[in-house]
Motif scaffolding. Structure first.
Motif, short mmCIF file in Angstrom:
data_model
loop_
_atom_site.label_atom_id
_atom_site.label_comp_id
_atom_site.label_asym_id
_atom_site.label_seq_id
_atom_site.Cartn_x
_atom_site.Cartn_y
_atom_site.Cartn_z
N UNK A 119 50.05 11.59 -18.47
CA UNK A 119 49.14 10.44 -18.45
C UNK A 119 49.60 9.37 -19.44
N UNK A 120 49.98 9.80 -20.64
CA UNK A 120 50.45 8.86 -21.65
C UNK A 120 51.72 8.13 -21.23
N UNK A 121 52.62 8.86 -20.61
CA UNK A 121 53.88 8.25 -20.15
C UNK A 121 53.63 7.18 -19.11
N UNK A 122 52.73 7.46 -18.16
CA UNK A 122 52.40 6.47 -17.14
C UNK A 122 51.73 5.25 -17.76
N UNK A 123 50.81 5.49 -18.67
CA UNK A 123 50.10 4.38 -19.34
C UNK A 123 51.08 3.50 -20.09
N UNK A 124 51.95 4.10 -20.87
CA UNK A 124 52.92 3.35 -21.66
C UNK A 124 53.92 2.61 -20.78
N UNK A 125 54.32 3.22 -19.68
CA UNK A 125 55.23 2.56 -18.74
C UNK A 125 54.60 1.28 -18.19
N UNK A 126 53.33 1.41 -17.77
CA UNK A 126 52.63 0.24 -17.25
C UNK A 126 52.48 -0.85 -18.29
N UNK A 127 52.09 -0.47 -19.50
CA UNK A 127 51.89 -1.46 -20.57
C UNK A 127 53.21 -2.14 -20.95
N UNK A 128 54.30 -1.36 -21.02
CA UNK A 128 55.61 -1.94 -21.35
C UNK A 128 56.04 -2.94 -20.29
N UNK A 129 55.63 -2.69 -19.06
CA UNK A 129 56.02 -3.53 -17.93
C UNK A 129 55.32 -4.88 -17.93
#
Length: 336
Positions: free
Chosen positions: A197-207
């Motif tokens: 969940x954290x990886x997906x959240x961070x990926x979206x935010x970085x994008x």
């Protein structure tokens, strides 16, 4: 009535403040989810969660007013949510996120009940805990219905009582390793699920962020989550335990930020703090030395990452100060 005359303790004030801020954040995140959700069966869950968060904000605001306590600024939706931004995450992610937040509510509200002294505050958090339990059950039932709920690994039922008689029960760094305990697998499983969940959240935010420093910070979080995922799954695979999987970790191709940089950085801070607490608990419950060492590493890296994020949010003037005791030296004008 007599109990109402008793001042709130520092613990009660802190728990109320944290609940107010966290429900502010939940309302912001889910308001955009609700704007972009496709699955009609997910809509009532989003609406219920927002309704619960709103009721908490109202309760605590009224209590603050009666007690003469300033209400936090928090995260007003109109300031921190871009409703016109395209979806960043899938409907399945929405349910995973709500499930995670409801589990956090169960833990935090039960802790608040145990540490509150005033009866009205205990009753308030008991109500919040019951709401979180109902919400968690509804979300899990919906995820099971859709076939996306990921259960922890199964294990053979114990058939007899046994006692440990060999030292290798504690070993793991060298030599023979015993099979993992059910409790150890539980923490490794949760570590994997939460970091997905954290990886997906961070990926979206970085994008979507346009701030190069935040982009780099979020991306380093993606890398950290990936390392923790690989580490926890490797230990389970060594013991022939199925590692966790995620049904949907895909982030959309949108580059329009649905949330303010301040809110995204704060959310990452919350996820980091929850991870640190979980790794500390897992470390205390892991009896195999190599598993304990693994969590010590997770803890050290997560603490460093969390501190970097805290420095960034302070530098930008975005961190609302939690309730704090008076600086007596300052009041007495004592120089040190």
């Amino acid at each position: 009535m007599e109990d109402r005359k008793i001042h709130l303790t520092c613990v009660e004030i802190s728990n109320l403040w944290a609940t107010y801020i966290n429900d502010n954040v939940v309302k912001c995140i889910l308001t955009h989810f609700l704007q972009r959700v496709d699955d009609p069966e997910v809509i009532p869950l989003l609406e219920l969660t927002i309704e619960i968060a709103d009721s908490h904000l109202k309760d605590i605001s009224e209590l603050y007013q009666k007690e003469g306590i300033v209400t936090p600024v928090g995260f007003p939706v109109e300031k921190h949510v871009n409703l016109s931004a395209p979806r960043l995450f899938s409907d399945i992610f929405y349910m995973e996120y709500m499930q995670y937040m409801s589990k956090f509510g169960l833990t935090s509200h039960s802790s608040a009940i145990a540490t509150s002294s005033r009866e009205d505050i205990r009753a308030l958090f008991e109500k919040y805990h019951n709401q979180a339990a109902v919400l968690n059950r509804k979300i899990i039932m919906m995820m099971k219905k859709k076939g996306i709920y990921i259960r922890p690994p199964y294990m053979t039922y114990p058939k007899k009582v046994d006692f440990v008689d060999k030292q290798y029960f504690l070993t793991g760094l060298f030599g023979k390793k015993r099979p993992l305990l059910g409790s150890e697998v539980n923490h490794l499983y949760l570590t994997s699920i939460h970091n997905e969940l954290g990886k997906s959240t961070l990926t979206g935010f970085a994008q979507v962020t346009q701030d190069p420093d935040l982009k780099a910070y979020f991306f380093s979080g993606v890398q950290l989550s990936d390392k923790i995922l690989r580490g926890s799954q490797h230990v389970m695979m060594e013991s022939n335990v199925p590692s966790s999987m995620s049904w949907d970790t895909i982030v959309s191709d949108s580059t329009d930020a649905p949330y303010s940089d301040q809110l995204m950085l704060f959310v990452v801070g919350i996820l980091s703090q929850l991870g640190i607490a979980a790794y500390g608990m897992a470390l205390s419950m892991s009896m195999r030395r190599d598993v304990g060492v693994l969590y010590s590493g997770f803890l050290a890296r997560s603490l460093a990452y969390s501190e970097d994020g805290a420095q960034m949010i302070i530098e930008r003037g975005w961190l609302e100060q939690p309730p704090m005791f008076e600086d007596r030296d300052k009041l007495m004008k004592v120089e040190k």
